[in-house]
Design a protein around this motif. Structure first.
Motif, short mmCIF file in Angstrom:
data_model
loop_
_atom_site.label_atom_id
_atom_site.label_comp_id
_atom_site.label_asym_id
_atom_site.label_seq_id
_atom_site.Cartn_x
_atom_site.Cartn_y
_atom_site.Cartn_z
N SER A 70 40.07 28.88 22.84
CA SER A 70 39.71 30.13 21.77
C SER A 70 39.83 31.37 22.04
O SER A 70 39.15 32.55 21.74
CB SER A 70 37.88 29.79 21.35
OG SER A 70 37.70 28.65 20.96
N GLY A 71 40.87 31.51 23.14
CA GLY A 71 41.03 33.01 23.55
C GLY A 71 40.16 33.52 24.63
O GLY A 71 40.20 34.75 24.66
N GLU A 72 39.20 32.66 25.37
CA GLU A 72 38.32 33.29 26.38
C GLU A 72 39.19 34.15 27.47
O GLU A 72 38.33 35.18 27.49
CB GLU A 72 37.53 32.12 26.80
CG GLU A 72 36.61 31.54 25.77
CD GLU A 72 37.16 30.23 25.19
OE1 GLU A 72 38.24 30.10 25.26
OE2 GLU A 72 36.34 29.42 24.57
N PRO A 73 40.38 33.61 28.08
CA PRO A 73 40.54 34.47 28.84
C PRO A 73 41.33 35.64 28.39
O PRO A 73 41.37 36.73 29.17
CB PRO A 73 41.84 33.67 29.70
CG PRO A 73 42.07 32.54 28.33
CD PRO A 73 40.95 32.21 27.83
N ILE A 74 41.65 35.76 27.14
CA ILE A 74 42.06 37.04 26.34
C ILE A 74 40.89 37.93 26.47
O ILE A 74 41.14 39.17 26.67
CB ILE A 74 42.89 36.56 25.22
CG1 ILE A 74 43.74 35.58 25.22
CG2 ILE A 74 43.37 37.95 24.48
CD1 ILE A 74 45.18 35.90 26.08
N LYS A 75 39.99 37.54 25.62
CA LYS A 75 38.70 38.10 25.55
C LYS A 75 37.84 38.89 26.85
O LYS A 75 37.58 39.75 26.81
CB LYS A 75 37.52 37.48 24.84
CG LYS A 75 37.99 36.94 23.59
CD LYS A 75 37.00 35.87 22.98
CE LYS A 75 37.44 35.28 21.58
NZ LYS A 75 36.64 34.16 21.14
#
Length: 372
Positions: free
Chosen positions: A274-279
């Motif tokens: 869910s894009g956690e490392p992007i966030k």
């Protein structure tokens, strides 16, 4: 009078069980189940070091004009697919159905020809919207959906196929995959007499399915167990990203086996689910997606829930040039510390990403019950 078919079937099954045991023994995963995690820890270094770290396998590309999305061969199928695939789950999340349809059609107009889906995504809404979007365009799309029996029998699988065909408004599925093989006993259930693998065969014979495969996000050893039955899968889908390479790695443990067998590789979860490392600001979309697409994969599935995200990913995919071996190794080293405890791959370490139908069939509570 018995016709001998049951005896022949039992003998064939015994032979396949023998081959499976030999394959697992060769890989060191015989008895995989409770011992899977220990095997990964004991064998990861051996598999990682089996290939020079500065060598990047070749991606077989199809020549296109500058600025277009590259095409690659899907294993031994002979089909050419776009290096970027439009994910099916997120396409059912828009409040306005017309927005979903617009995203799908814009993606196709931009050069994406591979479209992902699954029977269970958003309770069928994702398939319904994709079916509407592809009306009049079906011949330009390579359409994939997934069967979600989660251990139920062939009859349930065939019922789901008919529902998927109606929702998608088509008479054939290009790639039908067994969805979410994430429990240790899933392979045995799928290959059991009367199981979903028999449905794959029936659907192909009926001309309703062209190619077949399976997906999963939990553990490389479960993928290897599926492959140990030596069934001629056309494609396999799995997590491939810059964190996976150093944590219970599909890249190191499964990808070489698929490449050796000529099976099409479909990467997913390039941004960690869910894009956690992007966030968290750990990695950029550009670097994460470029790394995933630089692996020797046929295509990378990307969850796209808005026109903005579609444009962002198209900008990365157009005229895509893979990272070289040195760049990829630098990325692996850069994110090894972040990957060490699995915090950015929770689909491997928790049940956060496990779907409701699978939970139900295996006796686990629904997400809502866990989270409240």
């Amino acid at each position: 009078m018995p016709d001998g078919r049951d005896d022949a079937s039992d003998k064939n099954r015994s032979f396949l069980d023998f081959k499976r045991r030999e394959f697992l023994k060769k890989l060191g995963v015989i008895g995989a189940g409770a011992a899977i995690a220990d095997w990964i820890l004991l064998n990861a270094d051996r598999h990682v070091n089996a290939t020079e770290p500065n060598v990047s396998p070749t991606i077989e590309k199809i020549a296109l004009k500058d600025g277009e999305i590259p095409r690659r061969k899907l294993g031994r199928t002979g089909v050419e697919v776009s290096a970027l695939t439009l994910g099916g789950f997120h396409i059912g999340s828009q409040k306005d159905e017309q927005e979903s349809i617009r995203i799908i059609q814009e993606a196709m107009d931009a050069g994406i020809n591979f479209f992902d889906n699954a029977w269970e995504y958003n309770n069928g809404v994702s398939e319904e919207r994709m079916g509407k979007a592809l009306q009049g365009r079906r011949d330009k799309a390579f359409l994939m959906t997934k069967v979600c029996t989660h251990g139920r029998d062939r009859k349930v699988a065939m019922q789901q196929l008919e529902q998927s065909l109606r929702r998608l408004k088509t008479d054939r599925i290009d790639l039908w995959q067994v969805h979410e093989v994430v429990y240790d006993n899933d392979p045995e259930k799928h290959f059991a007499k009367g199981g979903v693998i028999e449905a794959l065969e029936e659907a192909k014979r009926a001309g309703k399915v062209r190619f077949v495969g399976f997906t999963g996000h939990k553990d490389p050893a479960i993928h290897l167990k599926m492959l140990s039955y030596d069934y001629p899968f056309d494609a396999v889908q799995m997590p491939l990203n810059c964190f996976d390479s150093t944590f219970r790695s599909f890249e190191k443990l499964v990808l070489p086996e698929l490449t050796k067998r000529g099976i099409g590789v479909i990467g997913m979860k390039s941004l960690g689910g869910s894009g956690e490392p992007i966030k968290a600001g750990v990695v950029t979309v550009q670097e994460a997606l470029r790394y995933a697409m630089s692996l020797p994969v046929s295509t990378t599935v990307s969850g796209i829930d808005s026109m903005q995200v579609l444009q962002q990913n198209l900008n990365i995919a157009r005229g895509f040039t893979p990272m070289n071996a040195e760049e990829m190794q630098a990325v692996r080293i850069k994110y090894a510390t972040y990957a060490a405890d699995g915090r950015y791959e929770l689909y491997k370490t928790s049940k956060k990403y496990d779907g409701a139908p699978g939970r139900e069939q295996h006796g686990f509570p629904a997400k809502e019950q866990v989270e409240t």
